[in-house]
Design an enzyme around this catalytic site. Structure first.
Site, PDB file in Angstrom:
ATOM      1  N   ASP A 161     -71.978  26.587 -35.870  1.00  0.00           N
ATOM      2  CA  ASP A 161     -73.010  26.066 -34.964  1.00  0.00           C
ATOM      3  C   ASP A 161     -73.275  27.053 -33.831  1.00  0.00           C
ATOM      4  OD1 ASP A 161     -74.838  24.275 -33.992  1.00  0.00           O
ATOM      5  OD2 ASP A 161     -73.367  22.916 -33.108  1.00  0.00           O
TER       6      ASP A 161
ATOM      7  N   TRP B 249     -77.553  31.098 -29.372  1.00  0.00           N
ATOM      8  CA  TRP B 249     -77.177  32.525 -29.271  1.00  0.00           C
ATOM      9  C   TRP B 249     -78.450  33.375 -29.180  1.00  0.00           C
ATOM     10  CZ3 TRP B 249     -77.922  36.958 -32.196  1.00  0.00           C
ATOM     11  CH2 TRP B 249     -77.043  38.018 -31.967  1.00  0.00           C
TER      12      TRP B 249
ATOM     13  N   GLU C   1     -79.445  16.585 -42.745  1.00  0.00           N
ATOM     14  CA  GLU C   1     -80.279  16.383 -41.551  1.00  0.00           C
ATOM     15  C   GLU C   1     -81.108  17.633 -41.227  1.00  0.00           C
ATOM     16  OE1 GLU C   1     -76.981  15.609 -41.722  1.00  0.00           O
ATOM     17  OE2 GLU C   1     -77.209  13.422 -41.761  1.00  0.00           O
ATOM     18  N   ASN C   2     -80.625  18.826 -41.651  1.00  0.00           N
ATOM     19  CA  ASN C   2     -81.367  20.061 -41.352  1.00  0.00           C
ATOM     20  C   ASN C   2     -82.749  20.092 -42.016  1.00  0.00           C
ATOM     21  OD1 ASN C   2     -78.443  22.244 -41.253  1.00  0.00           O
ATOM     22  ND2 ASN C   2     -79.496  21.208 -39.600  1.00  0.00           N
TER      23      ASN C   2
ATOM     24  N   ARG D 104     -85.758  19.809 -39.695  1.00  0.00           N
ATOM     25  CA  ARG D 104     -86.122  20.868 -38.726  1.00  0.00           C
ATOM     26  C   ARG D 104     -87.561  21.314 -38.994  1.00  0.00           C
ATOM     27  NH1 ARG D 104     -81.087  24.656 -36.961  1.00  0.00           N
ATOM     28  NH2 ARG D 104     -79.760  22.915 -36.392  1.00  0.00           N
TER      29      ARG D 104
HETATM   30  C1  FPP Z   1     -76.352  26.088 -36.933  1.00  0.00           C
HETATM   31  O1  FPP Z   1     -76.884  26.712 -35.807  1.00  0.00           O
HETATM   32  C2  FPP Z   1     -76.541  26.902 -38.137  1.00  0.00           C
HETATM   33  C3  FPP Z   1     -77.275  26.544 -39.251  1.00  0.00           C
HETATM   34  C4  FPP Z   1     -77.968  25.252 -39.371  1.00  0.00           C
HETATM   35  C5  FPP Z   1     -77.434  27.454 -40.381  1.00  0.00           C
HETATM   36  C6  FPP Z   1     -76.261  28.299 -40.748  1.00  0.00           C
HETATM   37  C7  FPP Z   1     -76.720  29.394 -41.587  1.00  0.00           C
HETATM   38  C8  FPP Z   1     -76.284  30.679 -41.566  1.00  0.00           C
HETATM   39  C9  FPP Z   1     -75.178  31.133 -40.717  1.00  0.00           C
HETATM   40  C10 FPP Z   1     -76.960  31.697 -42.407  1.00  0.00           C
HETATM   41  C11 FPP Z   1     -76.801  31.638 -43.895  1.00  0.00           C
HETATM   42  C12 FPP Z   1     -75.477  31.240 -44.412  1.00  0.00           C
HETATM   43  C13 FPP Z   1     -74.896  31.693 -45.540  1.00  0.00           C
HETATM   44  C14 FPP Z   1     -73.732  30.953 -46.054  1.00  0.00           C
HETATM   45  C15 FPP Z   1     -75.323  32.899 -46.300  1.00  0.00           C
HETATM   46  P1  FPP Z   1     -78.056  25.959 -35.041  1.00  0.00           P
HETATM   47  O2  FPP Z   1     -79.346  26.435 -35.579  1.00  0.00           O
HETATM   48  O3  FPP Z   1     -77.842  24.479 -35.125  1.00  0.00           O
HETATM   49  O4  FPP Z   1     -77.858  26.459 -33.577  1.00  0.00           O
HETATM   50  P2  FPP Z   1     -78.137  25.634 -32.221  1.00  0.00           P
HETATM   51  O5  FPP Z   1     -77.241  24.425 -32.251  1.00  0.00           O
HETATM   52  O6  FPP Z   1     -77.736  26.611 -31.163  1.00  0.00           O
HETATM   53  O7  FPP Z   1     -79.591  25.306 -32.209  1.00  0.00           O
END
Ligand code: FPP
Length: 242
Positions: A18, A23, A65-66, A69
Site C-alpha cells: 500500500d 508516494w 474493491e480496486n 477505481r
Molecule cells: C496500493 O497502493 C497498490 C495497488 C492497488 C497496486 C499494487 C500494484 C503494484 C505494486 C504493481 C504491479 C504488481 C505486480 C505484482 C507486478 P495505492 O494505490 O492504494 O496507494 P495509496 O493508498 O497511497 O493511494
C-alpha cells in the site's frame, strides 16, 4: 542489528502493498508513477524472499474493491501487470520460482489473463518458492466461492469441518500465512486473506510500498521471530509443548 534465524522462518508471508499513490503525490507525480515504482519493490521482495528460503509469498496486487477505481487507473494497472509479468517471467524461471494467482481472474481483461496463464504454465515445475499474486481477490470472495463449490458438490453438513473447507479455498494446499505485512501506516486487513490469517502475526510499517526494500523485509521477519505464538494456549501450555 539482529540477524534472521533461518531455522525459524515463516513458511508463508503475505503482503498488502500500500501507498503507491501517496508516494507519487509526495513527488508531485501521477499515481501511475507510484505503481511503476512499486514494481521495483515487488522485484526486490521476491528476490530476497527466495534467497532467504521463504516457500510462499502472496502479494495483494489488485483487490475486488480496486475495480471501482477510476477507469483510467484500472486500465494502467492492468497494462502494468501484463508488462511486469511478461518481463519478469525469465527471472522467475532462472530463480526456480513458481507463479500462481488467486482471485476472480475471469474478470481480468483477456490479454492480462493470457499473459498470466502463460507465465503460470511456464513456471509450473519450479519449486524453490511459490509467488502468489492476489488479483481481483478478496477474502470474502474466497469464502463465498468455497461455499458455492461445497454446495455444488452436494457435500452434507456433517462432512464440513475446517480441513474440508480449506480444500475449497483458493489457497488449497498452501500453508496459512504466518506473517502478514502491510505498508504505508494503515492498520487494516482490507479483505485480504480473511480465513487464512486467523493466526497470522501482523507487521505494520509506515514505509510506502515503492520505498520497501530488502532491509524492511528483514526487519519484519526479525520482528516476527521475536513474537511468542501461542495459538490460543496459555504460556505454560506452550512451554510444556517445547
Ligand atoms: C496500493 O497502493 C497498490 C495497488 C492497488 C497496486 C499494487 C500494484 C503494484 C505494486 C504493481 C504491479 C504488481 C505486480 C505484482 C507486478 P495505492 O494505490 O492504494 O496507494 P495509496 O493508498 O497511497 O493511494
Amino acid at each position: 542489528m539482529n540477524k534472521i534465524d533461518t531455522n525459524n522462518l515463516p513458511k508463508h508471508i503475505g503482503i498488502i502493498m500500500d501507498g503507491n499513490g501517496r508516494w507519487a503525490k509526495t513527488k508531485g507525480k501521477l499515481r501511475l508513477f507510484g505503481h511503476k515504482s512499486g514494481v521495483k519493490a515487488v522485484r526486490e521482495t521476491v528476490e530476497m524472499s527466495a534467497q532467504i528460503g521463504i516457500k510462499f509469498l502472496t502479494l495483494y496486487a489488485f483487490s475486488t474493491e480496486n475495480w471501482s477505481r477510476p477507469k483510467s487507473e484500472v486500465k494502467s494497472l492492468m497494462r502494468l501487470l501484463i508488462s511486469s509479468i511478461n518481463s519478469e517471467t525469465k527471472t522467475l524461471l532462472k530463480n526456480n520460482i513458481k507463479l500462481k494467482s488467486i482471485g476472480d481472474t475471469n474478470l481480468l481483461p483477456q490479454d492480462a489473463k493470457e499473459q498470466l496463464n502463460s507465465s503460470i504454465e511456464k513456471t509450473k515445475n519450479n519449486n524453490r518458492m511459490t509467488l502468489i499474486l492476489a488479483l481481483s481477490y478478496s477474502g470474502r470472495w474466497d469464502i463465498i466461492s468455497a461455499v458455492k463449490k461445497i454446495i455444488k458438490h452436494k457435500i452434507t453438513s456433517d462432512k464440513i469441518d475446517e480441513q474440508l473447507f480449506e480444500q475449497y479455498l483458493s489457497t488449497k494446499n498452501v500453508p496459512n500465512p504466518e506473517l502478514l505485512i502491510r505498508t504505508s501506516g494503515e492498520y487494516r486487513i482490507s479483505n485480504f486473506l480473511l480465513w487464512q490469517s486467523a493466526y497470522s502475526e501482523f507487521y505494520f510499517t509506515d514505509t510506502l510500498w515503492p520505498d520497501f526494500r530488502k532491509s524492511d523485509l528483514e526487519k519484519a521477519i526479525i520482528d516476527f521471530q521475536s513474537r511468542e505464538r501461542r495459538f490460543g494456549n496459555t504460556v505454560e501450555q506452550k512451554n510444556q509443548a517445547c
